[in-house]
Scaffold this motif. Sequence first.
Motif, PDB file in Angstrom:
ATOM      1  N   VAL A  66      -3.418   0.456   9.747  1.00 21.53           N
ATOM      2  CA  VAL A  66      -2.653  -0.313   8.768  1.00 21.53           C
ATOM      3  C   VAL A  66      -3.176  -1.750   8.708  1.00 21.53           C
ATOM      4  CG1 VAL A  66      -0.361  -1.171   8.152  1.00 21.53           C
ATOM      5  CG2 VAL A  66      -0.626   1.159   9.040  1.00 21.53           C
ATOM      6  N   ARG A  67      -3.445  -2.329   9.849  1.00 20.17           N
ATOM      7  CA  ARG A  67      -3.973  -3.706   9.913  1.00 20.17           C
ATOM      8  C   ARG A  67      -5.229  -3.870   9.069  1.00 20.17           C
ATOM      9  NH1 ARG A  67      -6.679  -4.705  15.423  1.00 20.17           N
ATOM     10  NH2 ARG A  67      -8.174  -3.349  14.344  1.00 20.17           N
ATOM     11  N   ASP A  68      -6.119  -2.892   9.128  1.00 19.77           N
ATOM     12  CA  ASP A  68      -7.435  -3.023   8.508  1.00 19.77           C
ATOM     13  C   ASP A  68      -7.477  -2.567   7.059  1.00 19.77           C
ATOM     14  OD1 ASP A  68      -8.278  -3.934  10.981  1.00 19.77           O
ATOM     15  OD2 ASP A  68      -9.107  -2.005  11.605  1.00 19.77           O
ATOM     16  N   ALA A  69      -6.394  -1.984   6.558  1.00 19.98           N
ATOM     17  CA  ALA A  69      -6.382  -1.469   5.186  1.00 19.98           C
ATOM     18  C   ALA A  69      -6.128  -2.598   4.192  1.00 19.98           C
ATOM     19  CB  ALA A  69      -5.308  -0.392   5.039  1.00 19.98           C
ATOM     20  N   ASP A  70      -6.946  -2.656   3.170  1.00 20.84           N
ATOM     21  CA  ASP A  70      -6.785  -3.670   2.125  1.00 20.84           C
ATOM     22  C   ASP A  70      -7.342  -3.097   0.822  1.00 20.84           C
ATOM     23  OD1 ASP A  70      -6.660  -5.812   0.436  1.00 20.84           O
ATOM     24  OD2 ASP A  70      -7.783  -7.189   1.702  1.00 20.84           O
ATOM     25  N   PHE A  71      -6.441  -2.659  -0.065  1.00 25.60           N
ATOM     26  CA  PHE A  71      -6.846  -2.037  -1.320  1.00 25.60           C
ATOM     27  C   PHE A  71      -6.599  -2.943  -2.523  1.00 25.60           C
ATOM     28  CE2 PHE A  71      -5.597   1.660   1.432  1.00 25.60           C
ATOM     29  CZ  PHE A  71      -6.893   2.104   1.662  1.00 25.60           C
ATOM     30  N   ARG A  72      -6.398  -4.239  -2.273  1.00 25.09           N
ATOM     31  CA  ARG A  72      -6.029  -5.147  -3.357  1.00 25.09           C
ATOM     32  C   ARG A  72      -7.064  -5.179  -4.480  1.00 25.09           C
ATOM     33  NH1 ARG A  72      -4.770 -10.482   0.027  1.00 25.09           N
ATOM     34  NH2 ARG A  72      -6.579  -9.629   1.150  1.00 25.09           N
ATOM     35  N   GLU A  73      -8.335  -5.087  -4.121  1.00 25.32           N
ATOM     36  CA  GLU A  73      -9.389  -5.164  -5.139  1.00 25.32           C
ATOM     37  C   GLU A  73      -9.751  -3.797  -5.711  1.00 25.32           C
ATOM     38  OE1 GLU A  73     -10.403  -8.054  -6.266  1.00 25.32           O
ATOM     39  OE2 GLU A  73      -9.053  -9.018  -4.827  1.00 25.32           O
ATOM     40  N   GLN A  74      -9.127  -2.723  -5.209  1.00 26.56           N
ATOM     41  CA  GLN A  74      -9.503  -1.379  -5.633  1.00 26.56           C
ATOM     42  C   GLN A  74      -8.416  -0.663  -6.424  1.00 26.56           C
ATOM     43  OE1 GLN A  74     -10.636  -0.715  -1.269  1.00 26.56           O
ATOM     44  NE2 GLN A  74     -11.951   0.762  -2.311  1.00 26.56           N
ATOM     45  N   LEU A  75      -7.264  -1.284  -6.564  1.00 21.24           N
ATOM     46  CA  LEU A  75      -6.143  -0.610  -7.208  1.00 21.24           C
ATOM     47  C   LEU A  75      -6.461  -0.186  -8.637  1.00 21.24           C
ATOM     48  CD1 LEU A  75      -3.175  -2.825  -5.975  1.00 21.24           C
ATOM     49  CD2 LEU A  75      -3.680  -0.491  -5.242  1.00 21.24           C
ATOM     50  N   GLY A  76      -7.296  -0.949  -9.316  1.00 16.61           N
ATOM     51  CA  GLY A  76      -7.635  -0.627 -10.700  1.00 16.61           C
ATOM     52  C   GLY A  76      -8.370   0.688 -10.860  1.00 16.61           C
ATOM     53  N   ALA A  77      -8.882   1.224  -9.751  1.00 14.72           N
ATOM     54  CA  ALA A  77      -9.598   2.507  -9.809  1.00 14.72           C
ATOM     55  C   ALA A  77      -8.645   3.697  -9.817  1.00 14.72           C
ATOM     56  CB  ALA A  77     -10.555   2.621  -8.619  1.00 14.72           C
ATOM     57  N   ILE A  78      -7.354   3.460  -9.557  1.00 14.00           N
ATOM     58  CA  ILE A  78      -6.393   4.558  -9.513  1.00 14.00           C
ATOM     59  C   ILE A  78      -6.081   5.027 -10.932  1.00 14.00           C
ATOM     60  CG2 ILE A  78      -4.035   5.214  -8.891  1.00 14.00           C
ATOM     61  CD1 ILE A  78      -4.244   3.329  -6.500  1.00 14.00           C
ATOM     62  N   ARG A  79      -6.270   6.312 -11.176  1.00 12.60           N
ATOM     63  CA  ARG A  79      -6.051   6.890 -12.500  1.00 12.60           C
ATOM     64  C   ARG A  79      -4.848   7.828 -12.543  1.00 12.60           C
ATOM     65  NH1 ARG A  79      -8.221   3.182 -13.707  1.00 12.60           N
ATOM     66  NH2 ARG A  79     -10.321   2.823 -14.513  1.00 12.60           N
ATOM     67  N   ALA A  80      -4.346   8.245 -11.402  1.00 14.01           N
ATOM     68  CA  ALA A  80      -3.198   9.151 -11.377  1.00 14.01           C
ATOM     69  C   ALA A  80      -1.955   8.440 -11.903  1.00 14.01           C
ATOM     70  CB  ALA A  80      -2.945   9.643  -9.954  1.00 14.01           C
ATOM     71  N   PRO A  81      -1.123   9.128 -12.684  1.00 15.01           N
ATOM     72  CA  PRO A  81       0.180   8.546 -13.043  1.00 15.01           C
ATOM     73  C   PRO A  81       0.926   8.178 -11.753  1.00 15.01           C
ATOM     74  CG  PRO A  81      -0.234  10.540 -14.306  1.00 15.01           C
ATOM     75  CD  PRO A  81      -1.303  10.480 -13.258  1.00 15.01           C
ATOM     76  N   THR A  82       1.430   6.950 -11.693  1.00 13.41           N
ATOM     77  CA  THR A  82       1.931   6.412 -10.427  1.00 13.41           C
ATOM     78  C   THR A  82       3.341   5.848 -10.568  1.00 13.41           C
ATOM     79  OG1 THR A  82      -0.328   5.840  -9.752  1.00 13.41           O
ATOM     80  CG2 THR A  82       1.474   4.754  -8.573  1.00 13.41           C
ATOM     81  N   LEU A  83       4.199   6.230  -9.642  1.00 18.15           N
ATOM     82  CA  LEU A  83       5.518   5.626  -9.484  1.00 18.15           C
ATOM     83  C   LEU A  83       5.513   4.835  -8.187  1.00 18.15           C
ATOM     84  CD1 LEU A  83       8.592   5.287 -10.114  1.00 18.15           C
ATOM     85  CD2 LEU A  83       8.956   7.415  -8.821  1.00 18.15           C
ATOM     86  N   ILE A  84       5.937   3.578  -8.256  1.00 19.63           N
ATOM     87  CA  ILE A  84       6.030   2.718  -7.081  1.00 19.63           C
ATOM     88  C   ILE A  84       7.505   2.445  -6.821  1.00 19.63           C
ATOM     89  CG2 ILE A  84       5.484   0.433  -6.144  1.00 19.63           C
ATOM     90  CD1 ILE A  84       3.011   0.535  -8.114  1.00 19.63           C
ATOM     91  N   GLY A 137       5.307  -4.431  -4.344  1.00 19.47           N
ATOM     92  CA  GLY A 137       5.333  -3.339  -5.303  1.00 19.47           C
ATOM     93  C   GLY A 137       4.901  -3.788  -6.686  1.00 19.47           C
ATOM     94  N   ALA A 138       5.361  -4.966  -7.101  1.00 16.97           N
ATOM     95  CA  ALA A 138       4.992  -5.487  -8.418  1.00 16.97           C
ATOM     96  C   ALA A 138       3.495  -5.765  -8.496  1.00 16.97           C
ATOM     97  CB  ALA A 138       5.782  -6.756  -8.711  1.00 16.97           C
ATOM     98  N   PHE A 139       2.912  -6.241  -7.400  1.00 14.83           N
ATOM     99  CA  PHE A 139       1.464  -6.482  -7.348  1.00 14.83           C
ATOM    100  C   PHE A 139       0.703  -5.196  -7.644  1.00 14.83           C
ATOM    101  CE2 PHE A 139      -2.615  -6.594  -5.203  1.00 14.83           C
ATOM    102  CZ  PHE A 139      -3.106  -7.867  -5.457  1.00 14.83           C
ATOM    103  N   MET A 140       1.111  -4.104  -7.017  1.00 17.50           N
ATOM    104  CA  MET A 140       0.445  -2.833  -7.262  1.00 17.50           C
ATOM    105  C   MET A 140       0.679  -2.350  -8.688  1.00 17.50           C
ATOM    106  SD  MET A 140       0.914  -0.675  -3.707  1.00 17.50           S
ATOM    107  CE  MET A 140       2.709  -0.706  -3.750  1.00 17.50           C
ATOM    108  N   ALA A 141       1.916  -2.482  -9.158  1.00 17.42           N
ATOM    109  CA  ALA A 141       2.244  -1.989 -10.495  1.00 17.42           C
ATOM    110  C   ALA A 141       1.448  -2.716 -11.573  1.00 17.42           C
ATOM    111  CB  ALA A 141       3.740  -2.144 -10.751  1.00 17.42           C
ATOM    112  N   GLU A 142       1.179  -3.991 -11.359  1.00 15.58           N
ATOM    113  CA  GLU A 142       0.419  -4.768 -12.342  1.00 15.58           C
ATOM    114  C   GLU A 142      -1.046  -4.349 -12.404  1.00 15.58           C
ATOM    115  OE1 GLU A 142       1.041  -8.708 -10.968  1.00 15.58           O
ATOM    116  OE2 GLU A 142       3.138  -8.797 -11.639  1.00 15.58           O
TER     117      GLU A 142
END
Length: 262
Positions: A191-209, A223-228
């Motif tokens: 968990v410490r080493d995970a950082d997907f902030r720059e990769q979220l735009g690659a997600i194509r699946a319909p997503t509920l947060i 949650g809002a950061f990911m949703a944006e």
Amino acid sequence: MPVVQLADGELNYRLEGPEGAPVLLLSNSLGTDLHMWDAQMPAFSEHFRVLRYDTRGHGHSLVSDGCYSIEDNGRDVLALLDALDIAKVHFCGLSMGGLIGQWLAINAGERLDRLVLCNTAAQIASPDVWNPRIATVLRDGQAAMQALRDASIARWFTGGFAAAEPGKVEPLVAMLAQTSPQGYAANCAAVRDADFREQLGAIRAPTLIIAGSADPVTTVSDGAFMAERIDGAQLLELKAAHLSNVEAEERFTQAVLAFLEA
């Protein structure tokens, strides 16, 4: 209990619900096991073939040496799906399980249909939080897990819920107290080493947060950061702390079912 044999040990799982129904895979949070989803199972298993598993280092699954990564845990999921000959799933993960879901959506998106990310973030806390916890757990072992159990009540649940519903709170924090210190510390590192902030735009699946309004660990802002950044993602805020599937059980379950069946 059924297991899948990985290269370095066994992954414990349960597969329940009508054969032939779409598969819904549930991924547990740090310090819990597949039973964290027990409250959802009656409803989920009516509509889906539900696949639950104990993440590496938890429950009855393997505890391997060294630090883990979210990629390791994601590849365990892919190995589980391959072993069960399941091509594609809906995925619902909470906290660490949500990180695993993000990794899968970014790196193996063809295996996912719909994605539910609960009480999670693209990056959870900082090394300043995780490193002392890892050191303490590795030094003090099971005594540290008991101390974490007591401290986690306030992080996982609001004070009012914890006081009113001890029968729902106790089984969850008992999972933490019983978790392997080695496995817990190794997943803290993941968990410490995970950082997907720059990769979220690659997600194509319909997503509920799903975010908890009183969650001190992964906030509504997380949650809002990911949703944006995930195209078309929906954000739902529930009145709950970190384990919203337990504290806001009915609304959580209804919202996930409505999203998955949309």
